[in-house]
Motif scaffolding. Structure first.
Motif: not given
Length: 63
Positions: A1-25
């Motif tokens: 996988m390309s570095d750009q795609r890795d970065d995109d996936v990591q950003r997407y997952q981080a976004s989901i996890e951040a939103r999940a934490r806010a929702l659970v709060a």
């Protein structure tokens, strides 16, 4: 996988996890369901990173 795609996936997952934490709060009663969703999304990313590349290669070679 390309570095750009890795970065995109990591950003997407981080976004989901951040939103999940806010929702659970705000809705702690949803913690189990939100965690299950986050894990499902993680698994889906792995599938998309690995299996979709294989399918794309098969289609390219077949065409």
């Amino acid at each position: 996988m390309s570095d750009q795609r890795d970065d995109d996936v990591q950003r997407y997952q981080a976004s989901i996890e951040a939103r999940a934490r806010a929702l659970v709060a705000h809705h702690p009663e949803l913690a189990d369901d939100v965690e299950a969703y986050v894990l499902k999304e993680r698994d889906e990313c792995v599938v998309l990173e690995t299996q979709t590349q294989c399918v794309t290669l098969m289609l390219e070679r077949a065409g």
